[in-house]
Design a protein around this motif. Sequence first.
Motif, PDB file in Angstrom:
ATOM      1  N   ILE A 172       0.822  -1.218   0.000  1.00 27.99           N
ATOM      2  CA  ILE A 172       0.000   0.000   0.000  1.00 27.99           C
ATOM      3  C   ILE A 172       0.853   1.263   0.000  1.00 27.99           C
ATOM      4  O   ILE A 172       0.331   2.370  -0.085  1.00 27.99           O
ATOM      5  CB  ILE A 172      -0.980   0.030   1.191  1.00 27.99           C
ATOM      6  CG1 ILE A 172      -0.229   0.065   2.529  1.00 27.99           C
ATOM      7  CG2 ILE A 172      -1.917  -1.164   1.128  1.00 27.99           C
ATOM      8  CD1 ILE A 172      -1.155   0.174   3.741  1.00 27.99           C
ATOM      9  N   GLY A 173       2.165   1.107   0.092  1.00 32.12           N
ATOM     10  CA  GLY A 173       3.048   2.257   0.046  1.00 32.12           C
ATOM     11  C   GLY A 173       3.273   2.892   1.408  1.00 32.12           C
ATOM     12  O   GLY A 173       2.524   2.649   2.363  1.00 32.12           O
ATOM     13  N   ILE A 207       5.637  13.159   4.421  1.00 27.77           N
ATOM     14  CA  ILE A 207       6.576  12.338   5.188  1.00 27.77           C
ATOM     15  C   ILE A 207       7.265  11.336   4.265  1.00 27.77           C
ATOM     16  O   ILE A 207       8.484  11.140   4.326  1.00 27.77           O
ATOM     17  CB  ILE A 207       5.848  11.608   6.336  1.00 27.77           C
ATOM     18  CG1 ILE A 207       5.368  12.613   7.393  1.00 27.77           C
ATOM     19  CG2 ILE A 207       6.778  10.572   6.990  1.00 27.77           C
ATOM     20  CD1 ILE A 207       4.481  12.003   8.460  1.00 27.77           C
ATOM     21  N   GLU A 208       6.476  10.704   3.403  1.00 27.13           N
ATOM     22  CA  GLU A 208       7.062   9.743   2.471  1.00 27.13           C
ATOM     23  C   GLU A 208       8.142  10.405   1.618  1.00 27.13           C
ATOM     24  O   GLU A 208       9.263   9.874   1.481  1.00 27.13           O
ATOM     25  CB  GLU A 208       5.992   9.132   1.571  1.00 27.13           C
ATOM     26  CG  GLU A 208       6.574   8.185   0.525  1.00 27.13           C
ATOM     27  CD  GLU A 208       5.526   7.467  -0.297  1.00 27.13           C
ATOM     28  OE1 GLU A 208       5.913   6.882  -1.330  1.00 27.13           O
ATOM     29  OE2 GLU A 208       4.344   7.456   0.090  1.00 27.13           O
ATOM     30  N   TRP A 233      11.868  10.698  13.986  1.00 28.03           N
ATOM     31  CA  TRP A 233      11.266  11.856  13.323  1.00 28.03           C
ATOM     32  C   TRP A 233       9.886  11.507  12.774  1.00 28.03           C
ATOM     33  O   TRP A 233       8.937  12.299  12.915  1.00 28.03           O
ATOM     34  CB  TRP A 233      12.175  12.341  12.188  1.00 28.03           C
ATOM     35  CG  TRP A 233      11.608  13.552  11.515  1.00 28.03           C
ATOM     36  CD1 TRP A 233      11.729  14.846  11.907  1.00 28.03           C
ATOM     37  CD2 TRP A 233      10.777  13.563  10.351  1.00 28.03           C
ATOM     38  NE1 TRP A 233      11.035  15.676  11.055  1.00 28.03           N
ATOM     39  CE2 TRP A 233      10.441  14.912  10.091  1.00 28.03           C
ATOM     40  CE3 TRP A 233      10.293  12.571   9.501  1.00 28.03           C
ATOM     41  CZ2 TRP A 233       9.643  15.294   9.021  1.00 28.03           C
ATOM     42  CZ3 TRP A 233       9.492  12.940   8.420  1.00 28.03           C
ATOM     43  CH2 TRP A 233       9.175  14.287   8.184  1.00 28.03           C
ATOM     44  N   VAL A 234       9.757  10.343  12.159  1.00 28.81           N
ATOM     45  CA  VAL A 234       8.456   9.938  11.610  1.00 28.81           C
ATOM     46  C   VAL A 234       7.435   9.821  12.732  1.00 28.81           C
ATOM     47  O   VAL A 234       6.295  10.292  12.608  1.00 28.81           O
ATOM     48  CB  VAL A 234       8.566   8.617  10.833  1.00 28.81           C
ATOM     49  CG1 VAL A 234       7.179   8.104  10.446  1.00 28.81           C
ATOM     50  CG2 VAL A 234       9.424   8.798   9.584  1.00 28.81           C
ATOM     51  N   THR A 260      14.083   3.312  -1.722  1.00 23.63           N
ATOM     52  CA  THR A 260      15.100   3.141  -0.689  1.00 23.63           C
ATOM     53  C   THR A 260      14.966   4.270   0.314  1.00 23.63           C
ATOM     54  O   THR A 260      14.899   5.441  -0.078  1.00 23.63           O
ATOM     55  CB  THR A 260      16.523   3.175  -1.284  1.00 23.63           C
ATOM     56  OG1 THR A 260      16.641   2.143  -2.280  1.00 23.63           O
ATOM     57  CG2 THR A 260      17.570   2.951  -0.206  1.00 23.63           C
ATOM     58  N   LEU A 261      14.924   3.910   1.589  1.00 27.13           N
ATOM     59  CA  LEU A 261      14.817   4.948   2.610  1.00 27.13           C
ATOM     60  C   LEU A 261      16.175   5.561   2.919  1.00 27.13           C
ATOM     61  O   LEU A 261      17.216   4.914   2.777  1.00 27.13           O
ATOM     62  CB  LEU A 261      14.231   4.365   3.899  1.00 27.13           C
ATOM     63  CG  LEU A 261      12.786   3.902   3.892  1.00 27.13           C
ATOM     64  CD1 LEU A 261      12.327   3.633   5.312  1.00 27.13           C
ATOM     65  CD2 LEU A 261      11.873   4.929   3.231  1.00 27.13           C
ATOM     66  N   ILE A 262      16.164   6.799   3.339  1.00 29.07           N
ATOM     67  CA  ILE A 262      17.368   7.465   3.819  1.00 29.07           C
ATOM     68  C   ILE A 262      17.929   6.663   4.997  1.00 29.07           C
ATOM     69  O   ILE A 262      17.181   6.212   5.872  1.00 29.07           O
ATOM     70  CB  ILE A 262      17.037   8.900   4.264  1.00 29.07           C
ATOM     71  CG1 ILE A 262      16.609   9.751   3.062  1.00 29.07           C
ATOM     72  CG2 ILE A 262      18.212   9.542   4.983  1.00 29.07           C
ATOM     73  CD1 ILE A 262      16.042  11.102   3.440  1.00 29.07           C
ATOM     74  N   ASP A 263      19.226   6.473   5.012  1.00 33.78           N
ATOM     75  CA  ASP A 263      19.875   5.710   6.082  1.00 33.78           C
ATOM     76  C   ASP A 263      20.305   6.658   7.189  1.00 33.78           C
ATOM     77  O   ASP A 263      21.376   7.267   7.129  1.00 33.78           O
ATOM     78  CB  ASP A 263      21.080   4.946   5.525  1.00 33.78           C
ATOM     79  CG  ASP A 263      21.715   4.032   6.568  1.00 33.78           C
ATOM     80  OD1 ASP A 263      21.062   3.782   7.605  1.00 33.78           O
ATOM     81  OD2 ASP A 263      22.850   3.584   6.349  1.00 33.78           O
TER      82      ASP A 263
END
Length: 212
Positions: A87-88, A201-202, A166-167, A156-159
């Motif tokens: 669903i993302g 946020i995404e 933060w999220v 790819t998420l920020i590492d």
Amino acid sequence: MVAKTETARAARGDAEGRRRDILASAEQLLEESGYAALTVRAIAAGAGVSAGTVYQYFNGKEDVFVALMARRLQEVQAVLAELDRGIGIAGVLREILPHITELWRRLGRSAPQWEAKVLAGGRRGKGVVTSATVYRRTLDALERALRETAEACGQTLIDDPALPHWVWDALIGIADDVLLGGSRQSRVRPKRLVEFATEAIERSIVAGSDQG
């Protein structure tokens, strides 16, 4: 005001039911009157038990609060574990937001008072450790769900170790706005606020994302 209305209460000898009654009474007290109203006597009255019975299950009102917070956080963990990763990222955030909003509505504003009370008394024992542990596990579950979702969607998420913190804080901010009706004062529908905020946020946590 008695915190719990006359509903079916646990029968004598039902230890788990008694514990549920005590927690339900405490949660309603917090919701209606805040942490200042949370006393063992008030909790006991709402649960239909004696103060001594409350102490059979908890060391005091601080421990009751820890148990309530842990239960709400574990609910968030359970939801995260079951969500469809397809669903993302924004979709995952929208699915867990109602649970975070409920946690914040019932307990969030009392958390600083609980923390100040416990730490001011120099008590850094089991309650504080338990609360911190469950919170860390919730952040771990959130980060795991976000990374799995990103992978499923070819992202790819920020590492960065700050990412789940933060999220989480961003979601708490959205929950607070929804509860206080801040967006409605600006004639923004809460649903639109949630859609915009979760999409923002995404974008902010996906590596190489320059959408805007």
